[in-house]
Design an enzyme around this catalytic site. Structure first.
Site, PDB file in Angstrom:
ATOM      1  N   THR A   1       0.671  -0.899  -0.201  1.00 18.78           N
ATOM      2  CA  THR A   1       0.204  -0.396  -0.163  1.00 18.78           C
ATOM      3  C   THR A   1       0.307   1.142   0.275  1.00 18.78           C
ATOM      4  O   THR A   1       0.289   2.198  -0.998  1.00 18.78           O
ATOM      5  CB  THR A   1      -1.130  -0.171   1.273  1.00 18.78           C
TER       6      THR A   1
ATOM      7  N   GLY B   1      -3.767 -11.146   6.359  1.00 13.60           N
ATOM      8  CA  GLY B   1      -3.217  -9.272   5.708  1.00 13.60           C
ATOM      9  C   GLY B   1      -4.532  -9.284   4.143  1.00 13.60           C
ATOM     10  O   GLY B   1      -4.454  -8.676   3.325  1.00 13.60           O
TER      11      GLY B   1
ATOM     12  N   TYR C   1       6.958 -11.085   5.255  1.00  9.56           N
ATOM     13  CA  TYR C   1       6.169 -11.007   4.556  1.00  9.56           C
ATOM     14  C   TYR C   1       5.489 -12.050   3.429  1.00  9.56           C
ATOM     15  O   TYR C   1       5.999 -12.001   2.107  1.00  9.56           O
ATOM     16  CB  TYR C   1       6.417  -8.991   3.988  1.00  9.56           C
TER      17      TYR C   1
ATOM     18  N   ASP D   1      -8.114  -7.786   3.288  1.00 12.35           N
ATOM     19  CA  ASP D   1      -9.740  -7.530   4.941  1.00 12.35           C
ATOM     20  C   ASP D   1     -10.880  -7.505   4.283  1.00 12.35           C
ATOM     21  O   ASP D   1     -11.433  -7.750   5.124  1.00 12.35           O
ATOM     22  CB  ASP D   1      -9.142  -5.555   4.116  1.00 12.35           C
ATOM     23  N   GLU D   2     -11.306  -8.060   2.634  1.00 10.83           N
ATOM     24  CA  GLU D   2     -12.191  -8.647   2.123  1.00 10.83           C
ATOM     25  C   GLU D   2     -11.740 -10.121   2.352  1.00 10.83           C
ATOM     26  O   GLU D   2     -14.101 -10.271   2.636  1.00 10.83           O
ATOM     27  CB  GLU D   2     -12.181  -9.009   0.497  1.00 10.83           C
TER      28      GLU D   2
ATOM     29  N   LYS E   1       3.482 -11.985   8.199  1.00  9.09           N
ATOM     30  CA  LYS E   1       2.384 -10.842   7.601  1.00  9.09           C
ATOM     31  C   LYS E   1       1.951 -11.934   6.317  1.00  9.09           C
ATOM     32  O   LYS E   1       2.662 -12.140   5.474  1.00  9.09           O
ATOM     33  CB  LYS E   1       2.457  -9.852   7.666  1.00  9.09           C
TER      34      LYS E   1
ATOM     35  N   SER F   1      -5.414  -2.039   3.616  1.00 10.25           N
ATOM     36  CA  SER F   1      -5.006  -0.718   3.343  1.00 10.25           C
ATOM     37  C   SER F   1      -6.760  -0.152   3.918  1.00 10.25           C
ATOM     38  O   SER F   1      -6.683   1.537   3.433  1.00 10.25           O
ATOM     39  CB  SER F   1      -4.939  -0.788   2.138  1.00 10.25           C
TER      40      SER F   1
END
Length: 323
Positions: free
Chosen positions: A52, A197, A142, A199-200, A172, A216
């Protein structure tokens, strides 16, 4: 194993945007107001210079400037994790060293992707070299296979890295493979952390045992995700699914416009202008900006986001000034 000063991470951690001026230079003066806003929105941590934050598109001196601006702005109020991954492991290690020097709370790194690690052992050794630059800070690998192309098992990484990286704190985890996430959570126990990690798919991460998530859209739709967290804690799965559905509507709406540039445009719409994106990410045109806003209005985003919003003419003017 390093015991972080912030204890265990919990709740929402914003993957922050890097603000730019219209000429493409770093707008470090905009960092402090952004951090204050995120803290007001009950964000519990900052993940700086990741995907992001366009970290890979910045030079090392620019990344150091941005990292220092966020650490200074946070001023110990919430933890700051600095993503230091680089195609050069030497450069990444130097960024990690700098993050420790300026008082960051943790470092994280994505793998190089041009010369990809050829085995899980090579990946662990590569991350160990980076983490050694900040031996006093917790380190998070990550894991983002859709971007890096690395499909090594994150559980294998965790099992091997625990023996190799003294300051390893966890992963992450940015992947839809919930079964792999759950296996990592179960192996990590209370000693390590696996940060969700996507969001949806936050509800899926919570169901798998997650306690903290990096995202983000938490920057401009925090209320949506706070509602998911609350509904999940209250065992109200119908309510949690409803809010997760709204998150998915939001993501489906902006993705066709280009996910990075579109999200920066939404920040301008809510009065938190972060400026343009940096090539090769192309900023939205004024026409695309207006169309995105129209589509967000159609799904009701500005009503259920719970945030103040600039009038269309003001937000378009702000966006045009930063293109």
């Amino acid at each position: 194993m390093i015991q972080p000063s912030y204890g265990h991470l919990r709740g929402l951690i914003a993957a922050t945007f890097t603000p730019f001026h219209a000429d493409g230079k770093i707008d470090d003066a905009s960092v402090a107001p952004m951090v204050d806003y995120l803290i007001d929105q009950q964000i519990h941590g900052l993940y700086v210079l990741g995907s992001t934050g366009e970290g890979i598109s910045l030079s090392n001196p620019e990344r150091q400037t941005v990292a220092e601006a966020f650490v200074t702005a946070a001023s110990g109020r919430i933890p700051v994790i600095v993503q230091v991954g680089n195609e050069s492991l030497v450069a990444a290690k130097e960024l990690a060293r700098h993050a420790q020097q300026i008082g960051a709370d943790a470092v994280s790194a994505v793998s190089p992707v041009y010369f990809k690690p050829d085995s899980i052992e090579t990946l662990v050794d590569s991350m160990a070299q980076i983490a050694a630059g900040a031996p006093d800070l917790p380190f998070y690998y990550y894991h983002i296979p859709t971007t890096t192309g690395l499909t090594f098992s994150p559980l294998d990484f965790l099992q091997r890295a625990i023996e190799t990286i003294p300051n390893l704190r966890g992963i992450k985890f940015t992947s839809a493979a919930v079964q792999e996430y759950q296996s990592c959570i179960e192996y990590a126990g209370d000693d390590y952390e696996v940060l969700w990690g996507l969001d949806e798919m936050l509800l899926s991460g919570l169901a798998a045992g997650g306690n903290a998530a990096v995202g983000s859209t938490y920057n401009f739709a925090p209320a949506v995700y706070h509602n998911i967290l609350k509904a999940f804690d209250d065992r109200n799965l119908e309510e949690a699914r409803m809010w997760q559905s709204r998150s998915q509507q939001l993501v489906r709406t902006f993705i066709p416009f280009g996910p990075r540039a579109a999200q920066k445009a939404i920040m301008a719409m809510i009065g938190q202008d972060c400026g343009p994106s940096r090539l090769p990410i192309r900023s939205l045109t004024s026409e695309a900006y207006a169309q995105l806003r129209h589509e967000l209005e159609e799904i009701g985003f500005f009503q259920w986001s719970g945030l103040p919003t600039l009038p269309p003419e003001e937000s378009i003017a702000a966006d045009s000034a930063s293109v």
